[in-house]
Scaffold this motif. Sequence first.
Motif, PDB file in Angstrom:
ATOM      1  N   SER A   1      -4.251  -7.346   8.737  1.00  0.00           N
ATOM      2  CA  SER A   1      -5.340  -6.749   9.515  1.00  0.00           C
ATOM      3  C   SER A   1      -6.165  -5.760   8.689  1.00  0.00           C
ATOM      4  O   SER A   1      -7.322  -5.482   9.023  1.00  0.00           O
ATOM      5  N   ALA A   2      -5.608  -5.240   7.605  1.00  0.00           N
ATOM      6  CA  ALA A   2      -6.326  -4.270   6.765  1.00  0.00           C
ATOM      7  C   ALA A   2      -7.079  -4.934   5.620  1.00  0.00           C
ATOM      8  O   ALA A   2      -7.891  -4.294   4.957  1.00  0.00           O
ATOM      9  N   VAL A   3      -6.807  -6.215   5.386  1.00  0.00           N
ATOM     10  CA  VAL A   3      -7.434  -6.928   4.264  1.00  0.00           C
ATOM     11  C   VAL A   3      -8.379  -7.991   4.819  1.00  0.00           C
ATOM     12  O   VAL A   3      -7.930  -8.957   5.432  1.00  0.00           O
TER      13      VAL A   3
ATOM     14  N   THR B   1       1.942  -8.908   5.971  1.00  0.00           N
ATOM     15  CA  THR B   1       2.241  -7.695   6.714  1.00  0.00           C
ATOM     16  C   THR B   1       0.983  -6.873   6.978  1.00  0.00           C
ATOM     17  O   THR B   1       0.815  -6.304   8.057  1.00  0.00           O
ATOM     18  N   TYR B   2       0.097  -6.793   5.990  1.00  0.00           N
ATOM     19  CA  TYR B   2      -1.094  -5.941   6.098  1.00  0.00           C
ATOM     20  C   TYR B   2      -2.375  -6.757   6.285  1.00  0.00           C
ATOM     21  O   TYR B   2      -3.458  -6.302   5.933  1.00  0.00           O
TER      22      TYR B   2
ATOM     23  N   ALA C   1      -7.641 -12.027   4.550  1.00  0.00           N
ATOM     24  CA  ALA C   1      -6.278 -12.019   4.004  1.00  0.00           C
ATOM     25  C   ALA C   1      -5.755 -13.437   3.774  1.00  0.00           C
ATOM     26  O   ALA C   1      -5.096 -13.696   2.766  1.00  0.00           O
TER      27      ALA C   1
ATOM     28  N   VAL D   1      -6.733  -1.319  -0.137  1.00  0.00           N
ATOM     29  CA  VAL D   1      -5.499  -1.138   0.640  1.00  0.00           C
ATOM     30  C   VAL D   1      -4.405  -0.753  -0.357  1.00  0.00           C
ATOM     31  O   VAL D   1      -3.935  -1.579  -1.122  1.00  0.00           O
TER      32      VAL D   1
ATOM     33  N   VAL E   1      -1.173  -0.031  -0.534  1.00  0.00           N
ATOM     34  CA  VAL E   1       0.116  -0.703  -0.700  1.00  0.00           C
ATOM     35  C   VAL E   1      -0.064  -2.092  -1.318  1.00  0.00           C
ATOM     36  O   VAL E   1       0.729  -2.516  -2.151  1.00  0.00           O
ATOM     37  N   VAL E   2      -1.114  -2.784  -0.938  1.00  0.00           N
ATOM     38  CA  VAL E   2      -1.382  -4.105  -1.511  1.00  0.00           C
ATOM     39  C   VAL E   2      -1.877  -3.945  -2.950  1.00  0.00           C
ATOM     40  O   VAL E   2      -1.478  -4.698  -3.843  1.00  0.00           O
TER      41      VAL E   2
ATOM     42  N   VAL F   1       3.386  -9.250   1.399  1.00  0.00           N
ATOM     43  CA  VAL F   1       2.717  -7.988   1.741  1.00  0.00           C
ATOM     44  C   VAL F   1       1.377  -8.264   2.410  1.00  0.00           C
ATOM     45  O   VAL F   1       0.996  -7.585   3.372  1.00  0.00           O
TER      46      VAL F   1
END
Length: 115
Positions: free
Chosen positions: A53-55, A50-51, A58, A96, A98-99, A47
């Motif tokens: 760029s939002a974390v 996948t995400y 990461a 975030v 979903v994470v 995950v």
Amino acid sequence: MGSDSSINVGDISGGSGFHVGHRYGNDAGDDPRTREVIDRIDELVRVLGTYASAVPDAAQVQEVARRLRQEVAAPRPDPVVSGSLLQTIASRVGHVAVVGDVVARLGQAATALFS
């Protein structure tokens, strides 16, 4: 008797894997609670990919997750070290949703493992 060379006495077993007591030995990952935590860590790493760029950071969070996986898979995982690593992950990804959901499920599985 068949060709199975397993020996099972209480918490001590032999055969294809070796266990002494709870969650110890060569196949510590065979414990269903340990396996669940490892599976949730693997899910978190996916995950995060996948995400990413939002974390922020990461890749670093993924590395902390991999260290947590190594700790949990160890023959004698340290709940303090595991908790610290999990707390580090949660503090970096909580914004975030979903994470954060994956981390929350991981936390529940880890609590069950170490309680």
